[in-house]
Design a protein around this motif. Structure first.
Motif, PDB file in Angstrom:
ATOM      1  N   TYR A   1       0.845  -1.201   0.000  1.00 30.11           N
ATOM      2  CA  TYR A   1       0.000   0.000   0.000  1.00 30.11           C
ATOM      3  C   TYR A   1       0.882   1.254   0.000  1.00 30.11           C
ATOM      4  CZ  TYR A   1      -3.480   3.419   1.503  1.00 30.11           C
ATOM      5  OH  TYR A   1      -4.298   4.525   1.594  1.00 30.11           O
TER       6      TYR A   1
ATOM      7  N   TYR B   1       1.317   4.064  -2.890  1.00 27.97           N
ATOM      8  CA  TYR B   1       0.999   5.461  -2.589  1.00 27.97           C
ATOM      9  C   TYR B   1       2.172   6.371  -2.939  1.00 27.97           C
ATOM     10  CZ  TYR B   1      -0.482   9.736  -0.415  1.00 27.97           C
ATOM     11  OH  TYR B   1      -0.825  11.052  -0.218  1.00 27.97           O
ATOM     12  N   GLU B   2       3.367   5.968  -2.537  1.00 32.65           N
ATOM     13  CA  GLU B   2       4.541   6.795  -2.827  1.00 32.65           C
ATOM     14  C   GLU B   2       4.805   6.876  -4.330  1.00 32.65           C
ATOM     15  OE1 GLU B   2       9.097   7.492  -1.272  1.00 32.65           O
ATOM     16  OE2 GLU B   2       8.209   5.505  -1.007  1.00 32.65           O
TER      17      GLU B   2
ATOM     18  N   GLY C   1       0.058   7.498  -5.868  1.00 27.63           N
ATOM     19  CA  GLY C   1      -0.983   8.278  -5.204  1.00 27.63           C
ATOM     20  C   GLY C   1      -0.542   9.642  -4.716  1.00 27.63           C
ATOM     21  N   LEU C   2       0.643   9.715  -4.156  1.00 27.26           N
ATOM     22  CA  LEU C   2       1.142  10.971  -3.586  1.00 27.26           C
ATOM     23  C   LEU C   2       1.202  12.081  -4.627  1.00 27.26           C
ATOM     24  CD1 LEU C   2       2.374  12.514  -1.168  1.00 27.26           C
ATOM     25  CD2 LEU C   2       4.588  11.568  -1.835  1.00 27.26           C
TER      26      LEU C   2
ATOM     27  N   GLN D   1      -2.457  13.182  -5.224  1.00 29.15           N
ATOM     28  CA  GLN D   1      -3.179  13.710  -4.077  1.00 29.15           C
ATOM     29  C   GLN D   1      -2.608  15.006  -3.533  1.00 29.15           C
ATOM     30  OE1 GLN D   1      -3.312  11.145  -0.562  1.00 29.15           O
ATOM     31  NE2 GLN D   1      -5.536  11.421  -0.532  1.00 29.15           N
TER      32      GLN D   1
ATOM     33  N   TYR E   1       1.822  11.534   7.332  1.00 29.06           N
ATOM     34  CA  TYR E   1       1.389  10.222   6.848  1.00 29.06           C
ATOM     35  C   TYR E   1       2.101   9.195   7.714  1.00 29.06           C
ATOM     36  CZ  TYR E   1      -0.927   7.834   2.957  1.00 29.06           C
ATOM     37  OH  TYR E   1      -1.797   7.113   2.176  1.00 29.06           O
TER      38      TYR E   1
ATOM     39  N   TRP F   1      -6.519   9.560 -10.137  1.00 31.71           N
ATOM     40  CA  TRP F   1      -6.877   9.125  -8.788  1.00 31.71           C
ATOM     41  C   TRP F   1      -7.830   7.936  -8.833  1.00 31.71           C
ATOM     42  CZ3 TRP F   1      -4.787   9.361  -4.284  1.00 31.71           C
ATOM     43  CH2 TRP F   1      -5.521   9.008  -3.156  1.00 31.71           C
TER      44      TRP F   1
ATOM     45  N   TYR G   1      -5.850   4.891  -9.563  1.00 24.64           N
ATOM     46  CA  TYR G   1      -5.029   4.527  -8.406  1.00 24.64           C
ATOM     47  C   TYR G   1      -5.889   3.844  -7.327  1.00 24.64           C
ATOM     48  CZ  TYR G   1      -2.800   5.105  -3.911  1.00 24.64           C
ATOM     49  OH  TYR G   1      -2.319   4.869  -2.650  1.00 24.64           O
TER      50      TYR G   1
ATOM     51  N   ILE H   1      -5.557   0.123  -4.918  1.00 23.54           N
ATOM     52  CA  ILE H   1      -5.402  -0.039  -3.460  1.00 23.54           C
ATOM     53  C   ILE H   1      -6.662  -0.547  -2.768  1.00 23.54           C
ATOM     54  CG2 ILE H   1      -3.547   1.657  -3.258  1.00 23.54           C
ATOM     55  CD1 ILE H   1      -5.937   3.440  -1.923  1.00 23.54           C
TER      56      ILE H   1
END
Length: 115
Positions: A18, A22-23, A26-27, A30, A40, A76, A79, A83
């Protein structure tokens, strides 16, 4: 200023993947849309397999506008599909700072990533 706390409880053993996703993906989507990441985190004591993240907003109206922009973003949406299988549950809280908290004022110094 308000701070939103989001807690994601994950399937056992999925936190590393996860966080990697995200790194990696997603990051970058977002952060420019939501603006002010406070932090975080992962958990090590207490409830395990959780991700906790905090985002600051001027008020609920700014939060609503930014969250709507994020929900409409095609990157997004793609993504989130990656997840979603990891997530067991989600909890959101809106935190109102105490009068003496540094977050109680709309201090430009706290605007870590204003787009």
């Amino acid at each position: 200023m308000i701070v939103e706390e989001r807690i994601y409880s994950l399937q056992v053993g999925t936190a590393p993947e996860y966080l990697r996703l995200y790194e990696a993906e997603g990051l970058a989507i977002q952060r420019p849309i939501l603006g002010r990441m406070v932090g975080y985190f992962t958990t090590e004591i207490g409830p395990l397999h959780q991700i906790v993240h905090l985002w600051a907003y001027r008020d609920l109206a700014e939060r609503s506008e930014r969250r709507a922009r994020l929900a409409a973003d095609e990157g997004w949406k793609a993504y989130v599909q990656k997840i979603r299988p990891f997530v067991v549950s989600q909890e959101n809280k809106i935190l109102i700072p105490a009068p003496f908290s540094p977050w109680a004022q709309d201090d430009p110094a706290l605007d870590m990533a204003r787009p």
